[in-house]
Design a protein around this motif. Structure first.
Motif, PDB file in Angstrom:
ATOM      1  N   GLY A 101       0.726  -1.469  -0.126  1.00  0.00           N
ATOM      2  CA  GLY A 101       0.187  -0.531  -0.004  1.00  0.00           C
ATOM      3  C   GLY A 101       0.859   1.396  -0.298  1.00  0.00           C
ATOM      4  O   GLY A 101       0.132   2.211   0.133  1.00  0.00           O
ATOM      5  N   VAL A 102       2.377   1.539  -0.229  1.00  0.00           N
ATOM      6  CA  VAL A 102       3.104   2.296  -0.401  1.00  0.00           C
ATOM      7  C   VAL A 102       3.123   2.939  -1.459  1.00  0.00           C
ATOM      8  O   VAL A 102       3.190   3.039  -2.044  1.00  0.00           O
ATOM      9  CB  VAL A 102       4.512   1.751  -0.207  1.00  0.00           C
ATOM     10  CG1 VAL A 102       4.945   2.920  -0.377  1.00  0.00           C
ATOM     11  CG2 VAL A 102       4.791   1.410   0.950  1.00  0.00           C
ATOM     12  N   SER A 103       2.409   3.825  -1.788  1.00  0.00           N
ATOM     13  CA  SER A 103       2.271   5.196  -3.121  1.00  0.00           C
ATOM     14  C   SER A 103       2.684   6.544  -2.819  1.00  0.00           C
ATOM     15  O   SER A 103       2.527   6.839  -3.886  1.00  0.00           O
ATOM     16  CB  SER A 103       0.673   5.176  -2.782  1.00  0.00           C
ATOM     17  OG  SER A 103       0.306   5.470  -1.841  1.00  0.00           O
ATOM     18  N   ASP A 104       3.525   6.749  -2.424  1.00  0.00           N
ATOM     19  CA  ASP A 104       4.264   7.891  -2.210  1.00  0.00           C
ATOM     20  C   ASP A 104       5.262   8.037  -3.448  1.00  0.00           C
ATOM     21  O   ASP A 104       6.124   6.750  -2.965  1.00  0.00           O
ATOM     22  CB  ASP A 104       4.712   8.474  -0.724  1.00  0.00           C
ATOM     23  CG  ASP A 104       5.395   9.778  -0.622  1.00  0.00           C
ATOM     24  OD1 ASP A 104       6.063  10.067  -1.957  1.00  0.00           O
ATOM     25  OD2 ASP A 104       6.211  10.152   0.778  1.00  0.00           O
ATOM     26  N   PRO A 105       5.518   8.339  -4.424  1.00  0.00           N
ATOM     27  CA  PRO A 105       6.611   8.561  -5.142  1.00  0.00           C
ATOM     28  C   PRO A 105       7.972   8.837  -5.053  1.00  0.00           C
ATOM     29  O   PRO A 105       8.989   7.805  -5.176  1.00  0.00           O
ATOM     30  CB  PRO A 105       5.597   9.898  -6.137  1.00  0.00           C
ATOM     31  CG  PRO A 105       4.496   9.884  -6.303  1.00  0.00           C
ATOM     32  CD  PRO A 105       4.510   9.397  -4.865  1.00  0.00           C
ATOM     33  N   ALA A 106       8.083  10.044  -3.763  1.00  0.00           N
ATOM     34  CA  ALA A 106       9.127  10.125  -3.303  1.00  0.00           C
ATOM     35  C   ALA A 106      10.004   9.451  -3.000  1.00  0.00           C
ATOM     36  O   ALA A 106      11.315   8.689  -2.470  1.00  0.00           O
ATOM     37  CB  ALA A 106       9.036  11.435  -2.575  1.00  0.00           C
ATOM     38  N   LEU A 107       9.423   8.795  -1.551  1.00  0.00           N
ATOM     39  CA  LEU A 107       9.513   7.525  -0.640  1.00  0.00           C
ATOM     40  C   LEU A 107       9.967   6.348  -1.395  1.00  0.00           C
ATOM     41  O   LEU A 107      10.530   5.490  -1.468  1.00  0.00           O
ATOM     42  CB  LEU A 107       8.323   7.355   0.234  1.00  0.00           C
ATOM     43  CG  LEU A 107       8.639   5.965   1.025  1.00  0.00           C
ATOM     44  CD1 LEU A 107       9.744   6.480   1.931  1.00  0.00           C
ATOM     45  CD2 LEU A 107       7.314   5.521   2.223  1.00  0.00           C
ATOM     46  N   LEU A 108       9.047   5.620  -2.740  1.00  0.00           N
ATOM     47  CA  LEU A 108       9.369   4.471  -3.288  1.00  0.00           C
ATOM     48  C   LEU A 108      11.231   4.912  -3.894  1.00  0.00           C
ATOM     49  O   LEU A 108      11.626   4.064  -4.541  1.00  0.00           O
ATOM     50  CB  LEU A 108       8.529   4.221  -4.214  1.00  0.00           C
ATOM     51  CG  LEU A 108       6.907   3.805  -3.793  1.00  0.00           C
ATOM     52  CD1 LEU A 108       5.626   4.023  -5.032  1.00  0.00           C
ATOM     53  CD2 LEU A 108       7.193   2.631  -3.457  1.00  0.00           C
ATOM     54  N   GLU A 109      10.953   6.068  -4.653  1.00  0.00           N
ATOM     55  CA  GLU A 109      11.981   7.156  -5.243  1.00  0.00           C
ATOM     56  C   GLU A 109      13.317   6.032  -4.429  1.00  0.00           C
ATOM     57  O   GLU A 109      14.110   6.120  -5.082  1.00  0.00           O
ATOM     58  CB  GLU A 109      12.112   7.976  -6.247  1.00  0.00           C
ATOM     59  CG  GLU A 109      13.330   8.176  -6.889  1.00  0.00           C
ATOM     60  CD  GLU A 109      12.670   9.779  -8.321  1.00  0.00           C
ATOM     61  OE1 GLU A 109      14.371  10.518  -8.444  1.00  0.00           O
ATOM     62  OE2 GLU A 109      12.152   9.894  -7.288  1.00  0.00           O
ATOM     63  N   GLY A 110      13.040   7.266  -3.607  1.00  0.00           N
ATOM     64  CA  GLY A 110      14.185   7.065  -2.322  1.00  0.00           C
ATOM     65  C   GLY A 110      14.709   5.735  -2.258  1.00  0.00           C
ATOM     66  O   GLY A 110      15.977   4.822  -2.139  1.00  0.00           O
ATOM     67  N   GLU A 111      13.826   4.368  -1.864  1.00  0.00           N
ATOM     68  CA  GLU A 111      13.539   3.034  -1.295  1.00  0.00           C
ATOM     69  C   GLU A 111      13.946   2.630  -2.837  1.00  0.00           C
ATOM     70  O   GLU A 111      15.317   1.418  -2.515  1.00  0.00           O
ATOM     71  CB  GLU A 111      13.109   2.636  -1.223  1.00  0.00           C
ATOM     72  CG  GLU A 111      12.086   2.737   0.277  1.00  0.00           C
ATOM     73  CD  GLU A 111      10.892   2.080   0.699  1.00  0.00           C
ATOM     74  OE1 GLU A 111      11.081   0.778  -0.548  1.00  0.00           O
ATOM     75  OE2 GLU A 111      10.294   2.626   1.376  1.00  0.00           O
ATOM     76  N   LEU A 112      14.607   2.790  -4.102  1.00  0.00           N
ATOM     77  CA  LEU A 112      14.699   2.064  -5.379  1.00  0.00           C
ATOM     78  C   LEU A 112      15.644   2.032  -5.741  1.00  0.00           C
ATOM     79  O   LEU A 112      16.601   1.714  -5.839  1.00  0.00           O
ATOM     80  CB  LEU A 112      13.658   2.436  -6.480  1.00  0.00           C
ATOM     81  CG  LEU A 112      12.392   1.477  -6.144  1.00  0.00           C
ATOM     82  CD1 LEU A 112      11.419   2.095  -7.249  1.00  0.00           C
ATOM     83  CD2 LEU A 112      12.702   0.403  -6.150  1.00  0.00           C
ATOM     84  N   TYR A 113      16.146   3.424  -5.094  1.00  0.00           N
ATOM     85  CA  TYR A 113      17.724   3.952  -5.208  1.00  0.00           C
ATOM     86  C   TYR A 113      18.848   4.186  -3.957  1.00  0.00           C
ATOM     87  O   TYR A 113      19.157   5.008  -4.368  1.00  0.00           O
ATOM     88  CB  TYR A 113      18.271   5.548  -6.115  1.00  0.00           C
ATOM     89  CG  TYR A 113      17.005   5.539  -7.738  1.00  0.00           C
ATOM     90  CD1 TYR A 113      18.137   4.541  -8.522  1.00  0.00           C
ATOM     91  CD2 TYR A 113      15.341   5.639  -7.988  1.00  0.00           C
ATOM     92  CE1 TYR A 113      17.498   4.702 -10.210  1.00  0.00           C
ATOM     93  CE2 TYR A 113      15.236   5.370  -9.379  1.00  0.00           C
ATOM     94  CZ  TYR A 113      15.803   4.799 -10.382  1.00  0.00           C
ATOM     95  OH  TYR A 113      15.669   4.695 -11.759  1.00  0.00           O
TER      96      TYR A 113
END
Length: 297
Positions: A101-113
Protein backbone atom coordinates in the motif's frame (compact mmCIF):
# COMPACT_ATOMS: atom_id res chain seq x y z
CA UNK A 1 48.73 -0.93 3.32
CA UNK A 2 48.93 2.79 3.93
CA UNK A 3 50.73 5.02 1.45
CA UNK A 4 53.60 5.84 3.83
CA UNK A 5 54.36 2.13 4.17
CA UNK A 6 54.90 1.67 0.48
CA UNK A 7 58.47 0.88 -0.65
CA UNK A 8 60.94 3.68 -0.05
CA UNK A 9 62.74 3.58 -3.39
CA UNK A 10 63.00 1.86 -6.79
CA UNK A 11 65.55 -0.65 -5.49
CA UNK A 12 63.16 -1.74 -2.75
CA UNK A 13 60.30 -2.01 -5.24
CA UNK A 14 62.48 -4.17 -7.47
CA UNK A 15 63.53 -6.43 -4.60
CA UNK A 16 60.00 -6.87 -3.30
CA UNK A 17 58.58 -7.58 -6.75
CA UNK A 18 61.27 -10.20 -7.27
CA UNK A 19 60.24 -11.78 -3.97
CA UNK A 20 56.87 -12.44 -5.60
CA UNK A 21 58.62 -14.16 -8.50
CA UNK A 22 58.26 -11.25 -10.92
CA UNK A 23 61.59 -10.04 -12.34
CA UNK A 24 61.84 -6.38 -13.39
CA UNK A 25 64.52 -4.18 -14.88
CA UNK A 26 65.54 -0.81 -13.49
CA UNK A 27 63.22 1.17 -15.76
CA UNK A 28 60.11 -0.75 -14.72
CA UNK A 29 61.09 -0.61 -11.04
CA UNK A 30 61.36 3.19 -11.29
CA UNK A 31 57.99 3.42 -13.08
CA UNK A 32 56.32 1.32 -10.36
CA UNK A 33 57.90 3.38 -7.57
CA UNK A 34 56.73 6.64 -9.15
CA UNK A 35 53.26 5.18 -9.67
CA UNK A 36 53.05 4.47 -5.94
CA UNK A 37 54.35 7.86 -4.85
CA UNK A 38 52.70 10.08 -7.46
CA UNK A 39 49.42 8.15 -7.75
CA UNK A 40 49.80 7.89 -11.49
CA UNK A 41 48.86 4.87 -13.62
CA UNK A 42 51.50 2.72 -15.29
CA UNK A 43 50.74 2.27 -18.99
CA UNK A 44 52.20 -1.06 -20.11
CA UNK A 45 52.42 -1.58 -23.84
CA UNK A 46 53.87 -4.48 -25.81
CA UNK A 47 53.16 -7.83 -27.39
CA UNK A 48 50.90 -10.32 -25.67
CA UNK A 49 52.64 -12.66 -23.24
CA UNK A 50 55.42 -10.28 -22.21
CA UNK A 51 54.33 -9.90 -18.56
CA UNK A 52 52.11 -6.82 -18.61
CA UNK A 53 49.12 -8.35 -16.84
CA UNK A 54 51.37 -10.29 -14.48
CA UNK A 55 52.82 -6.98 -13.26
CA UNK A 56 49.47 -6.02 -11.72
CA UNK A 57 49.24 -9.37 -9.91
CA UNK A 58 52.79 -8.97 -8.61
CA UNK A 59 52.09 -5.43 -7.37
CA UNK A 60 48.97 -6.63 -5.56
CA UNK A 61 50.93 -9.42 -3.89
CA UNK A 62 53.76 -7.04 -3.01
CA UNK A 63 51.37 -4.55 -1.40
CA UNK A 64 49.12 -7.14 0.22
CA UNK A 65 46.20 -5.45 -1.56
CA UNK A 66 43.33 -6.94 -3.59
CA UNK A 67 43.58 -6.99 -7.37
CA UNK A 68 40.52 -5.65 -9.21
CA UNK A 69 40.48 -6.33 -12.94
CA UNK A 70 38.55 -4.60 -15.70
CA UNK A 71 38.79 -6.53 -18.95
CA UNK A 72 38.20 -4.14 -21.84
CA UNK A 73 36.50 -5.19 -25.04
CA UNK A 74 34.94 -3.60 -28.09
CA UNK A 75 31.78 -1.72 -27.12
CA UNK A 76 32.47 -1.53 -23.38
CA UNK A 77 30.72 1.44 -21.77
CA UNK A 78 30.62 3.21 -18.42
CA UNK A 79 27.78 1.13 -17.01
CA UNK A 80 29.73 -2.07 -17.60
CA UNK A 81 32.88 -0.65 -16.05
CA UNK A 82 31.56 1.61 -13.28
CA UNK A 83 28.12 0.74 -11.92
CA UNK A 84 24.61 -0.23 -12.85
CA UNK A 85 21.31 -0.54 -11.04
CA UNK A 86 19.89 -3.95 -10.19
CA UNK A 87 16.61 -3.54 -12.09
CA UNK A 88 15.16 -6.99 -11.28
CA UNK A 89 15.57 -6.37 -7.53
CA UNK A 90 14.22 -2.84 -7.88
CA UNK A 91 11.15 -4.19 -9.66
CA UNK A 92 10.57 -6.78 -6.94
CA UNK A 93 10.88 -4.04 -4.30
CA UNK A 94 8.43 -1.86 -6.21
CA UNK A 95 5.87 -4.66 -6.41
CA UNK A 96 6.31 -5.42 -2.72
CA UNK A 97 5.80 -1.74 -1.85
CA UNK A 98 2.66 -1.57 -3.98
CA UNK A 99 1.32 -4.70 -2.31
CA UNK A 100 1.96 -3.08 1.06
CA UNK A 101 0.00 0.00 0.00
CA UNK A 102 2.98 2.38 -0.32
CA UNK A 103 2.07 4.98 -2.94
CA UNK A 104 4.29 7.98 -2.13
CA UNK A 105 6.44 8.49 -5.30
CA UNK A 106 9.26 10.27 -3.43
CA UNK A 107 9.44 7.52 -0.83
CA UNK A 108 9.44 4.82 -3.48
CA UNK A 109 12.16 6.54 -5.49
CA UNK A 110 14.31 6.92 -2.39
CA UNK A 111 13.97 3.22 -1.63
CA UNK A 112 14.58 2.06 -5.19
CA UNK A 113 17.77 4.06 -5.60
CA UNK A 114 19.31 2.94 -2.36
CA UNK A 115 22.92 1.72 -2.19
CA UNK A 116 21.78 -1.87 -1.73
CA UNK A 117 20.41 -1.88 -5.29
CA UNK A 118 23.65 -0.60 -6.81
CA UNK A 119 25.80 -3.09 -8.72
CA UNK A 120 29.40 -1.97 -8.35
CA UNK A 121 31.50 -2.79 -11.40
CA UNK A 122 35.34 -2.93 -11.29
CA UNK A 123 36.02 0.82 -11.45
CA UNK A 124 33.61 1.69 -8.65
CA UNK A 125 34.90 -1.23 -6.54
CA UNK A 126 38.42 0.11 -7.01
CA UNK A 127 37.39 3.56 -5.74
CA UNK A 128 35.69 2.01 -2.71
CA UNK A 129 38.50 -0.43 -1.88
CA UNK A 130 41.46 1.32 -0.31
CA UNK A 131 44.10 0.40 -1.06
CA UNK A 132 43.90 -1.88 -4.09
CA UNK A 133 45.51 -2.52 -7.45
CA UNK A 134 43.29 -1.80 -10.45
CA UNK A 135 44.15 -3.58 -13.68
CA UNK A 136 42.58 -2.10 -16.82
CA UNK A 137 43.47 -4.88 -19.23
CA UNK A 138 43.74 -4.43 -23.01
CA UNK A 139 42.53 -0.84 -23.03
CA UNK A 140 43.36 -0.73 -26.75
CA UNK A 141 40.25 -2.85 -27.39
CA UNK A 142 37.94 -0.11 -26.07
CA UNK A 143 36.76 2.87 -28.13
CA UNK A 144 37.56 6.59 -27.96
CA UNK A 145 34.56 7.46 -25.77
CA UNK A 146 35.55 4.94 -23.13
CA UNK A 147 39.12 6.24 -23.21
CA UNK A 148 37.85 9.76 -22.48
CA UNK A 149 35.70 8.48 -19.62
CA UNK A 150 38.63 6.54 -18.21
CA UNK A 151 40.92 9.56 -18.44
CA UNK A 152 38.48 11.68 -16.41
CA UNK A 153 38.07 9.04 -13.73
CA UNK A 154 41.83 8.43 -13.39
CA UNK A 155 42.46 12.17 -13.11
CA UNK A 156 40.14 12.64 -10.11
CA UNK A 157 39.80 9.12 -8.69
CA UNK A 158 36.18 9.96 -8.00
CA UNK A 159 32.79 9.57 -9.61
CA UNK A 160 29.39 11.15 -9.03
CA UNK A 161 26.37 8.88 -8.86
CA UNK A 162 23.39 11.24 -9.33
CA UNK A 163 21.13 9.36 -6.92
CA UNK A 164 23.75 8.85 -4.19
CA UNK A 165 26.41 11.56 -4.49
CA UNK A 166 30.16 11.49 -5.04
CA UNK A 167 32.35 8.48 -4.36
CA UNK A 168 36.02 9.36 -3.90
CA UNK A 169 38.87 6.97 -3.23
CA UNK A 170 40.36 7.41 0.25
CA UNK A 171 43.63 6.08 -1.14
CA UNK A 172 43.89 6.19 -4.95
CA UNK A 173 44.26 2.70 -6.39
CA UNK A 174 47.52 1.63 -7.95
CA UNK A 175 46.52 1.50 -11.61
CA UNK A 176 48.05 -0.66 -14.32
CA UNK A 177 46.78 -0.24 -17.89
CA UNK A 178 47.84 -2.72 -20.55
CA UNK A 179 47.76 -2.50 -24.33
CA UNK A 180 48.72 -5.08 -26.94
CA UNK A 181 48.83 -2.23 -29.46
CA UNK A 182 46.02 -3.51 -31.64
CA UNK A 183 45.41 0.21 -32.15
CA UNK A 184 47.04 3.40 -30.92
CA UNK A 185 45.74 4.68 -27.59
CA UNK A 186 45.22 8.45 -27.56
CA UNK A 187 48.02 10.68 -26.31
CA UNK A 188 45.76 12.30 -23.69
CA UNK A 189 45.46 9.02 -21.80
CA UNK A 190 49.13 8.18 -22.21
CA UNK A 191 50.16 11.61 -20.88
CA UNK A 192 48.29 10.85 -17.67
CA UNK A 193 50.39 7.72 -17.20
CA UNK A 194 53.93 6.54 -16.66
CA UNK A 195 54.84 4.62 -19.82
CA UNK A 196 56.78 1.36 -20.09
CA UNK A 197 57.35 -0.73 -23.18
CA UNK A 198 57.39 -4.49 -22.62
CA UNK A 199 59.69 -6.08 -25.17
CA UNK A 200 60.80 -9.68 -25.40
CA UNK A 201 63.66 -10.31 -22.94
CA UNK A 202 67.12 -11.53 -23.90
CA UNK A 203 68.14 -15.13 -23.25
CA UNK A 204 69.56 -14.64 -19.76
CA UNK A 205 66.60 -12.70 -18.41
CA UNK A 206 64.06 -15.03 -19.98
CA UNK A 207 65.84 -18.05 -18.54
CA UNK A 208 65.84 -16.38 -15.13
CA UNK A 209 62.08 -15.79 -15.39
CA UNK A 210 61.42 -19.41 -16.35
CA UNK A 211 63.62 -20.67 -13.52
CA UNK A 212 61.90 -18.39 -11.03
CA UNK A 213 58.39 -19.40 -12.15
CA UNK A 214 59.17 -23.10 -12.55
CA UNK A 215 61.77 -24.05 -9.94
CA UNK A 216 60.88 -27.72 -10.34
CA UNK A 217 62.10 -27.71 -13.97
CA UNK A 218 65.76 -28.59 -14.52
CA UNK A 219 68.09 -25.82 -15.60
CA UNK A 220 68.98 -27.75 -18.75
CA UNK A 221 65.36 -28.12 -19.83
CA UNK A 222 64.60 -24.47 -19.04
CA UNK A 223 67.65 -23.31 -21.02
CA UNK A 224 66.79 -25.49 -24.02
CA UNK A 225 63.20 -24.26 -24.15
CA UNK A 226 64.32 -20.65 -23.80
CA UNK A 227 66.84 -21.05 -26.63
CA UNK A 228 64.20 -22.60 -28.89
CA UNK A 229 61.71 -19.79 -28.18
CA UNK A 230 64.37 -17.17 -28.88
CA UNK A 231 64.98 -18.91 -32.22
CA UNK A 232 61.27 -18.93 -33.03
CA UNK A 233 61.00 -15.19 -32.33
CA UNK A 234 63.68 -14.51 -34.93
CA UNK A 235 61.36 -15.96 -37.58
CA UNK A 236 58.64 -14.04 -39.38
CA UNK A 237 55.75 -15.49 -37.39
CA UNK A 238 52.10 -14.42 -37.28
CA UNK A 239 52.26 -14.42 -33.47
CA UNK A 240 55.74 -14.63 -31.92
CA UNK A 241 55.64 -16.46 -28.57
CA UNK A 242 55.87 -14.43 -25.39
CA UNK A 243 57.42 -15.32 -22.06
CA UNK A 244 54.09 -16.81 -21.01
CA UNK A 245 54.39 -19.34 -23.86
CA UNK A 246 57.97 -20.14 -22.87
CA UNK A 247 56.76 -20.98 -19.38
CA UNK A 248 53.87 -23.03 -20.79
CA UNK A 249 56.21 -25.02 -23.04
CA UNK A 250 58.67 -25.75 -20.24
CA UNK A 251 55.84 -26.79 -17.93
CA UNK A 252 54.33 -29.07 -20.58
CA UNK A 253 57.66 -30.79 -21.25
CA UNK A 254 58.25 -31.25 -17.53
CA UNK A 255 54.79 -32.81 -17.11
CA UNK A 256 55.69 -35.21 -19.95
CA UNK A 257 58.70 -36.28 -17.90
CA UNK A 258 61.30 -34.80 -20.25
CA UNK A 259 64.64 -34.04 -18.65
CA UNK A 260 65.78 -32.41 -21.85
CA UNK A 261 64.43 -31.55 -25.30
CA UNK A 262 65.18 -33.37 -28.53
CA UNK A 263 64.11 -32.09 -31.95
CA UNK A 264 61.31 -34.64 -32.33
CA UNK A 265 59.82 -33.78 -28.94
CA UNK A 266 60.10 -30.06 -29.69
CA UNK A 267 58.09 -30.49 -32.89
CA UNK A 268 55.52 -32.73 -31.18
CA UNK A 269 54.84 -30.13 -28.48
CA UNK A 270 54.73 -26.98 -30.63
CA UNK A 271 51.06 -26.57 -29.72
CA UNK A 272 52.19 -25.37 -26.29
CA UNK A 273 54.02 -22.39 -27.72
CA UNK A 274 52.61 -21.59 -31.18
CA UNK A 275 48.92 -20.93 -31.78
CA UNK A 276 48.72 -20.47 -35.54
CA UNK A 277 48.94 -23.22 -38.17
CA UNK A 278 51.21 -21.11 -40.36
CA UNK A 279 53.65 -20.58 -37.48
CA UNK A 280 53.72 -24.29 -36.62
CA UNK A 281 54.42 -25.20 -40.23
CA UNK A 282 57.26 -22.68 -40.40
CA UNK A 283 58.70 -23.98 -37.13
CA UNK A 284 58.72 -27.57 -38.38
CA UNK A 285 61.15 -26.48 -41.09
CA UNK A 286 63.69 -25.14 -38.59
CA UNK A 287 66.79 -27.07 -37.53
CA UNK A 288 66.03 -27.45 -33.82
CA UNK A 289 68.88 -29.95 -33.52
CA UNK A 290 71.46 -27.32 -34.46
CA UNK A 291 70.01 -24.90 -31.88
CA UNK A 292 70.17 -27.51 -29.13
CA UNK A 293 73.65 -28.71 -30.07
CA UNK A 294 75.01 -25.17 -29.99
CA UNK A 295 73.60 -24.45 -26.54
CA UNK A 296 76.02 -24.42 -23.63
CA UNK A 297 74.25 -25.28 -20.37
Amino acid sequence: MAGQEWPGGPAQVRARLEETGYLVDEGLAIACFLALRLHRPVFCEGDAGTGKTALASALAEMLGAPLIRLQCHEGIDASQALYDWDFPRQLLRLRAAEAAGVSDPALLEGELYDRRFLLARPLLRALETSPCVLLVDEVDRADDEFEAFLLELLSEFSVTIPELGTVRAEVPPVVVLTSNRTREVHDALKRRCLYHWFGHPDFDRELAVVRRRLPEVSRRLAAQVTALVQTLRAEDLVKPPGVAETIDWARALDVLGAGEVDPALAVATLGSVLKYREDAERARGLDFGAVLEGLEV
